[in-house]
Scaffold this motif. Structure first.
Motif, PDB file in Angstrom:
ATOM      1  N   VAL A  40      37.420  29.584  34.668  1.00  0.00           N
ATOM      2  CA  VAL A  40      38.804  29.190  34.971  1.00  0.00           C
ATOM      3  C   VAL A  40      39.459  30.254  35.852  1.00  0.00           C
ATOM      4  O   VAL A  40      39.136  31.435  35.747  1.00  0.00           O
ATOM      5  CB  VAL A  40      39.561  29.053  33.620  1.00  0.00           C
ATOM      6  N   LYS A  41      40.395  29.859  36.711  1.00  0.00           N
ATOM      7  CA  LYS A  41      41.215  30.842  37.422  1.00  0.00           C
ATOM      8  C   LYS A  41      42.102  31.571  36.414  1.00  0.00           C
ATOM      9  O   LYS A  41      42.773  30.941  35.595  1.00  0.00           O
ATOM     10  CB  LYS A  41      42.094  30.156  38.484  1.00  0.00           C
ATOM     11  N   GLU A  44      39.223  32.356  41.068  1.00  0.00           N
ATOM     12  CA  GLU A  44      39.444  33.799  41.182  1.00  0.00           C
ATOM     13  C   GLU A  44      40.075  34.377  39.923  1.00  0.00           C
ATOM     14  O   GLU A  44      40.714  33.669  39.154  1.00  0.00           O
ATOM     15  CB  GLU A  44      40.392  34.079  42.352  1.00  0.00           C
ATOM     16  N   ILE A  45      39.887  35.665  39.795  1.00  0.00           N
ATOM     17  CA  ILE A  45      40.591  36.444  38.780  1.00  0.00           C
ATOM     18  C   ILE A  45      41.612  37.302  39.539  1.00  0.00           C
ATOM     19  O   ILE A  45      41.242  38.017  40.471  1.00  0.00           O
ATOM     20  CB  ILE A  45      39.602  37.296  37.965  1.00  0.00           C
ATOM     21  N   VAL A  46      42.874  37.169  39.156  1.00  0.00           N
ATOM     22  CA  VAL A  46      43.972  37.810  39.886  1.00  0.00           C
ATOM     23  C   VAL A  46      44.621  38.823  38.957  1.00  0.00           C
ATOM     24  O   VAL A  46      44.902  38.519  37.794  1.00  0.00           O
ATOM     25  CB  VAL A  46      45.016  36.759  40.318  1.00  0.00           C
ATOM     26  N   LEU A  73      44.887  42.891  43.224  1.00  0.00           N
ATOM     27  CA  LEU A  73      43.468  42.512  43.332  1.00  0.00           C
ATOM     28  C   LEU A  73      43.259  41.037  43.099  1.00  0.00           C
ATOM     29  O   LEU A  73      43.934  40.437  42.261  1.00  0.00           O
ATOM     30  CB  LEU A  73      42.665  43.272  42.269  1.00  0.00           C
ATOM     31  N   ARG A  74      42.298  40.470  43.768  1.00  0.00           N
ATOM     32  CA  ARG A  74      41.782  39.141  43.398  1.00  0.00           C
ATOM     33  C   ARG A  74      40.324  39.060  43.813  1.00  0.00           C
ATOM     34  O   ARG A  74      39.929  39.513  44.881  1.00  0.00           O
ATOM     35  CB  ARG A  74      42.614  38.004  43.996  1.00  0.00           C
ATOM     36  N   PHE A  75      39.492  38.548  42.911  1.00  0.00           N
ATOM     37  CA  PHE A  75      38.056  38.447  43.221  1.00  0.00           C
ATOM     38  C   PHE A  75      37.457  37.271  42.456  1.00  0.00           C
ATOM     39  O   PHE A  75      38.051  36.765  41.492  1.00  0.00           O
ATOM     40  CB  PHE A  75      37.322  39.759  42.895  1.00  0.00           C
ATOM     41  N   GLY A  76      36.270  36.848  42.876  1.00  0.00           N
ATOM     42  CA  GLY A  76      35.593  35.711  42.260  1.00  0.00           C
ATOM     43  C   GLY A  76      34.722  36.136  41.086  1.00  0.00           C
ATOM     44  O   GLY A  76      34.641  37.321  40.739  1.00  0.00           O
ATOM     45  N   TYR A  77      34.037  35.179  40.501  1.00  0.00           N
ATOM     46  CA  TYR A  77      33.261  35.459  39.296  1.00  0.00           C
ATOM     47  C   TYR A  77      31.974  36.223  39.572  1.00  0.00           C
ATOM     48  O   TYR A  77      31.481  36.942  38.694  1.00  0.00           O
ATOM     49  CB  TYR A  77      32.989  34.159  38.532  1.00  0.00           C
ATOM     50  N   ARG A  78      31.414  36.067  40.765  1.00  0.00           N
ATOM     51  CA  ARG A  78      30.252  36.875  41.118  1.00  0.00           C
ATOM     52  C   ARG A  78      30.644  38.352  41.114  1.00  0.00           C
ATOM     53  O   ARG A  78      29.944  39.202  40.567  1.00  0.00           O
ATOM     54  CB  ARG A  78      29.751  36.485  42.507  1.00  0.00           C
ATOM     55  N   ASN A 126      42.345  24.327  34.685  1.00  0.00           N
ATOM     56  CA  ASN A 126      43.635  24.974  34.478  1.00  0.00           C
ATOM     57  C   ASN A 126      43.686  26.327  35.169  1.00  0.00           C
ATOM     58  O   ASN A 126      42.666  26.860  35.619  1.00  0.00           O
ATOM     59  CB  ASN A 126      43.899  25.161  32.980  1.00  0.00           C
ATOM     60  N   VAL A 127      44.904  26.878  35.241  1.00  0.00           N
ATOM     61  CA  VAL A 127      45.103  28.257  35.695  1.00  0.00           C
ATOM     62  C   VAL A 127      45.740  28.999  34.526  1.00  0.00           C
ATOM     63  O   VAL A 127      46.812  28.644  34.054  1.00  0.00           O
ATOM     64  CB  VAL A 127      46.001  28.313  36.939  1.00  0.00           C
ATOM     65  N   TYR A 128      45.044  30.031  34.083  1.00  0.00           N
ATOM     66  CA  TYR A 128      45.370  30.679  32.813  1.00  0.00           C
ATOM     67  C   TYR A 128      46.027  32.032  33.022  1.00  0.00           C
ATOM     68  O   TYR A 128      45.572  32.833  33.842  1.00  0.00           O
ATOM     69  CB  TYR A 128      44.074  30.836  32.014  1.00  0.00           C
ATOM     70  N   MET A 129      47.088  32.286  32.283  1.00  0.00           N
ATOM     71  CA  MET A 129      47.681  33.628  32.249  1.00  0.00           C
ATOM     72  C   MET A 129      48.046  33.971  30.805  1.00  0.00           C
ATOM     73  O   MET A 129      48.823  33.261  30.177  1.00  0.00           O
ATOM     74  CB  MET A 129      48.938  33.698  33.122  1.00  0.00           C
ATOM     75  N   PRO A 130      47.480  35.057  30.264  1.00  0.00           N
ATOM     76  CA  PRO A 130      47.841  35.450  28.903  1.00  0.00           C
ATOM     77  C   PRO A 130      49.251  36.046  28.892  1.00  0.00           C
ATOM     78  O   PRO A 130      49.649  36.702  29.840  1.00  0.00           O
ATOM     79  CB  PRO A 130      46.810  36.532  28.552  1.00  0.00           C
TER      80      PRO A 130
END
Lengths: 520, 520
Positions: B246-247, B35-37, B41-46, B221-225
């Protein structure tokens, strides 16, 4: 403005970095202590870069120029790896000759490539002497690992200048060429540019390193190819391994005992091969019976039977399928599996970074591809125009896309059997047959049938040391898969034929053309 | 033939795959459940691909065309990520506006970019309202996360057409542009093409995934900039993370408590930031004192002091330095370290795949670079011609190459201090000062000196809660490094000045121009 904009103020001396094979070596010599091992030789990456430079100087001294084609006939060796780099890096074209072809086919491929120089292993000296009589255009010759002391590769490299300067040129220049042998017609020549090989290398490096732990190749692996280097750049893996500074082991001519000994002596833990080589290795290891872990195999070239994968896993090998063709550089997809879900590891796998895959339902489910590294054509225009239609490469493979995004190859388009209006996959049927007791190998083809259109016929090789399986019993055993819905009742073979061995193509695939001839 | 050969028989319908940002999304939507969080909001790549498509349709409906420039002012969010893709994919140019600049500088950057459309967060509404009065060329406006219900990003995306078709165009088209703020003069505009960003993404993906375990980013991994997305594509990491599926966690405006909470709630284990943000996070975590493991930080933007790295390691953070500039895409090098060898992790690191690094001893050891993703110029020709000379990008950094192939950045060329004929690195001196008791931060500049040419002056920030350090004692403590040969005796600062805080540039670097002004 309705078109994208290009920068109008680049620096006058800005470097418009072309994607050239020499750039893969940008900084590897400084960053690794790993070795390249081949026969009795072993050396580091600084020495490797020096040897590549000397090879280019040597070839230049022998008259090779940018635009020339240099053919190579060798087993998997450090010499071949040096040719992978030096020849394209000087702007010449590396032709990797399939040494398993017949002399007439080798003559055809050398002639079509326009090669003007040949490096060959001493094992091919008698063949080459004969071929060169009819190929006066091949003016230069170096014998690798040869008995001819005046013309020996190692001696010549040692004596060559270490100062060749590699220059820049168009990234679309041809870097490599070789011939793919379908099961019909003459071998077809494919071409790969510097740009294509660089993009294949970095995308494959990213794809492999992002595999689950122990299912890919990273900087710390120890790599040994078991796919011939004449066959589609040994799947591009030597370029990846070299760019990353991985320890590499080159096994020469494949001999199961040697391969197993090298694995143990050098700590090899990543390889790739066709199913036939895997079969051979498992048989050779069966005597000792020791675990081969850790050792990851990418399997491609033909379908990976689940039973074989299972046997490999039991021997300590982590197994996963890859998918590609001579025309595709080759890597297009790679399986990712969680053991013990062997079935998932046997699929063609997940399309790699940048690869676009489409399934054309109008053409029987043919797999269509786009990627930055697909050959743009063959030697002849009509063949090129057949390969590419509507901007998509036509693979000739029937595929399905699973819910998790992985490709499954159903069959070759021309090997699918249409019986009673139902499509029967010859690959599926072979996979099920090989899993039955007493069956080592199976090859399935279509037989014309007045009533049903086509009917499947299976050729069976019995397992070693076991009594030959009963053909009627095999049909009964297949019925369970009809009952479970895995195959249709039309898939039960019309005939099963016990044979000593299956005919194979030069790259180890089942030669269905030969099977059809046997049937006829 | 003495030039490399190009294939003369490509298929008439062969696809000459251009390196476009849209191709990074080739198959990610099928292959990941991540998911992208972002905020609530959170949603998948589709859904992500669908949203990118809708954003392009929305912008098109608002009049944006290929070749137009669209400016964005936002905190790190899914909206920004969608702009990273949608805007270049439609052939338009994404201008990432540095919101930390002064209003006059933002006006300058918007004006120079020629932006005709602006998307901004509601936080910048008052500023934008004022700026737009003088910028009539910016005709379109969308307020992100805004109070204006008729013009809200989420509502507009939901209402937009899901059917926009992204086409192909020249891979050298400009994809992104932004301004780099040196410490002198106006901000300078840099440019990156689709080809450059695609090559940066796949080479960085291969480099990161080949880091030692736990020192890079892989698919799992789980990525956060924690580097602003307006700053050099957040170091290119969002493109890598998205290509791999990646999440991803987008933290909005940086607030230490929120960052720590997101890390724990979402399982973030890979981030990147400048040393200042790391400092801030460690201070915020000190209260709780819990371990932050597993969490890998790539640190860049300015030198990473060894003392800070050590403190981070003690808090459970795996730390390694990276090296790059606004002009370089940015990633050029990345450290690989074996804990606890912190010093190795603080070096600029190993030049990445395809990067060529050269040290020009004729120019005081300046680092020169080649890579496929370096900006080819600035907005103005004279600046472009200064950046590039003899086909090499001039970084303005003084560097050294260690025996293991890693780069060490010694100093900015213009910050090196020449005292008594000896070169003194201001960065080195800052690193040593920060390691002394009672010192939190240090900034070193040159002071003109009649006798020695130049002499170092150090500005010191005391550690929180500790008594201010004694300046004479600090000089005595530095003497041990003279005795050990680490620095020359000329490096002992002429003066040490205690200050409340160091002036910083908009990206968190020590503002040495401001320090020089303070001194004068």
């Amino acid at each position: 403005m309705n078109t994208p904009r290009i920068l109008s103020t680049p620096g006058a001396n800005a470097y418009a970095y072309p994607l050239l094979i020499r750039h893969l070596l940008a900084n590897v010599a400084n960053q690794t202590d790993a070795e390249i091992v081949s026969g009795e030789l072993r050396f580091g990456y600084r020495a490797f870069v020096d040897r590549v430079t000397r090879l280019a100087a040597l070839l230049t001294a022998r008259g090779v120029r940018a635009g020339d084609t240099v053919a190579v006939m060798d087993w998997d060796s450090h010499r071949y790896l040096e040719c992978y780099f030096a020849i394209p890096m000087m702007g010449a074209i590396l032709q990797t000759v399939n040494v398993r072809l017949s002399p007439a086919q080798i003559d055809f491929t050398l002639r079509q490539s326009g090669a003007s120089f040949l490096l060959h292993h001493a094992d091919f000296a008698p063949l080459c002497a004969q071929l060169l009589l009819a190929l006066p255009q091949i003016g230069g010759l170096i014998v690798m690992d040869g008995a001819d002391e005046d013309n020996d590769y190692e001696a010549l490299i040692a004596a060559a200048s270490p100062d060749f300067i590699f220059g820049d040129f168009d990234e679309n220049a041809i870097a490599t060429t070789f011939h793919t042998t379908g099961t019909t017609g003459d071998p077809k020549q494919v071409f790969f540019s510097h740009r294509q090989l660089v993009l294949h290398t970095i995308a494959l490096a990213a794809t492999l390193a992002n595999q689950p732990d122990g299912q890919g190749m990273r900087r710390t692996n120890v790599y040994m190819p078991m796919t011939p280097m004449f066959h589609v750049h040994a799947w591009g893996m030597p370029y990846v391994a070299t760019m990353l500074g991985v320890k590499q082991v080159y096994p020469g001519r494949y001999d199961p005992a040697t391969l197993l000994a090298l694995k143990r002596r050098e700590g090899v833990d990543f390889s790739h091969c066709v199913p036939t080589i895997l079969r051979m290795l498992l048989d050779a290891n069966a005597a000792g019976g020791d675990s081969l872990a850790p050792w990851t195999f990418v399997i491609g070239g033909s379908a990976l039977p689940a039973a074989l994968a299972q046997e490999a896993e039991m021997a300590g090998i982590t197994i996963l399928a890859g998918y590609g063709m001579s025309e595709t550089g080759p890597v297009v997809a790679l399986a990712r599996g969680l053991q013990p879900d062997v079935a998932k590891c046997c699929r063609a796998g997940f399309p790699a970074i940048l690869v676009q895959a489409r399934i054309d339902m109008d053409k029987g489910g043919e797999l269509l591809l786009r990627a930055p590294w697909l050959t743009q054509g063959y030697a002849t225009q009509p063949d090129s125009d057949t390969l590419w239609a509507d901007g998509w490469m036509h693979t000739g493979d029937v595929a399905a896309l699973d819910g998790d995004g992985a490709l499954r190859i159903v069959d070759r388009l021309k090997d699918v059997i249409k019986s009673g209006g139902e499509w029967v996959s010859s690959v599926d049927l072979e996979d099920l047959l090989v899993a039955l007791p007493g069956v080592a190998e199976a090859g399935v083809i279509a037989m014309p049938d007045a009533k049903w259109g086509e009917r499947p016929v299976a050729f069976i090789v019995a397992a070693r040391g076991a009594p030959p399986p009963d053909m009627d019993l095999l049909c009964v055993q297949l019925q369970q898969h009809v009952a479970s819905g895995r195959i249709s009742r039309y898939a039960i073979p019309e005939r099963l034929v016990l044979v000593e061995a299956l005919p194979r193509t030069s790259v180890g695939k089942i030669d269905k053309k030969a099977l059809r001839a046997m049937l006829a």
